[in-house]
Design a protein around this motif. Sequence first.
Motif, mmCIF file in Angstrom:
data_model
loop_
_atom_site.group_PDB
_atom_site.id
_atom_site.type_symbol
_atom_site.label_atom_id
_atom_site.label_comp_id
_atom_site.label_asym_id
_atom_site.label_seq_id
_atom_site.Cartn_x
_atom_site.Cartn_y
_atom_site.Cartn_z
ATOM 1 N N ARG A 90 0.813 -1.220 0.000
ATOM 2 C CA ARG A 90 0.000 0.000 0.000
ATOM 3 C C ARG A 90 0.845 1.268 0.000
ATOM 4 O O ARG A 90 0.326 2.357 -0.236
ATOM 5 C CB ARG A 90 -0.949 -0.007 1.201
ATOM 6 N N ASN A 91 2.128 1.148 0.245
ATOM 7 C CA ASN A 91 3.030 2.307 0.233
ATOM 8 C C ASN A 91 3.417 2.734 -1.180
ATOM 9 O O ASN A 91 4.007 3.797 -1.352
ATOM 10 C CB ASN A 91 4.313 1.995 1.020
ATOM 11 N N PHE A 92 3.110 1.915 -2.173
ATOM 12 C CA PHE A 92 3.509 2.209 -3.535
ATOM 13 C C PHE A 92 2.360 2.840 -4.320
ATOM 14 O O PHE A 92 1.222 2.374 -4.269
ATOM 15 C CB PHE A 92 3.996 0.933 -4.233
ATOM 16 N N GLU A 93 2.707 3.878 -5.032
ATOM 17 C CA GLU A 93 1.721 4.666 -5.771
ATOM 18 C C GLU A 93 0.905 3.828 -6.765
ATOM 19 O O GLU A 93 -0.297 4.020 -6.909
ATOM 20 C CB GLU A 93 2.450 5.792 -6.501
ATOM 21 N N ASP A 94 1.540 2.894 -7.437
ATOM 22 C CA ASP A 94 0.866 2.109 -8.481
ATOM 23 C C ASP A 94 0.166 0.867 -7.956
ATOM 24 O O ASP A 94 -0.466 0.145 -8.723
ATOM 25 C CB ASP A 94 1.865 1.697 -9.564
ATOM 26 N N HIS A 97 -3.647 0.440 -8.708
ATOM 27 C CA HIS A 97 -3.885 0.154 -10.126
ATOM 28 C C HIS A 97 -3.562 -1.312 -10.443
ATOM 29 O O HIS A 97 -4.339 -1.994 -11.109
ATOM 30 C CB HIS A 97 -3.048 1.092 -10.999
ATOM 31 N N VAL A 98 -2.430 -1.794 -9.960
ATOM 32 C CA VAL A 98 -2.023 -3.184 -10.204
ATOM 33 C C VAL A 98 -3.006 -4.148 -9.544
ATOM 34 O O VAL A 98 -3.383 -5.162 -10.132
ATOM 35 C CB VAL A 98 -0.574 -3.427 -9.713
ATOM 36 N N ARG A 99 -3.447 -3.834 -8.322
ATOM 37 C CA ARG A 99 -4.411 -4.691 -7.605
ATOM 38 C C ARG A 99 -5.701 -4.822 -8.406
ATOM 39 O O ARG A 99 -6.221 -5.924 -8.600
ATOM 40 C CB ARG A 99 -4.707 -4.088 -6.227
#
Length: 131
Positions: A90-94, A97-99
Amino acid sequence: MTEPTLVYDDDCGFCTWWAEFFGERTEIRLVGFSDLPDHPDLQERLPEFYEECSHLVADDTVYSCGQSLEEALRRYDDGGPVGNGLEFLRNFEDYEHVREWGYRQVANNRDKWGKVMSKTPPARRDTEDSG
């Protein structure tokens, strides 16, 4: 509503496999799409096109699509490696979108995944038992 509830396609064997996985291992209550007329308060909380994906309804929040399964996984393993892994991602911006892309890829191929993981859906159990 105090009991977290997973709303899912109970006419899909693959969806049923996952729903029952969480239902047997967490405090999450299961409600299939076909049972929603018996739960009008729950149905009111869902998005207009709720049949497009699963939803986890908990307290004041409705988690939909990939987020619903992510939240169910977190509740299954809160504080464990899966829960901690989700917190990290959850710390990653993308990540969101990937989930959601991953959720859609699996959802659009449920017939193929159902050959590997499937249970007789509740919506079909009565008709298959009587036939």
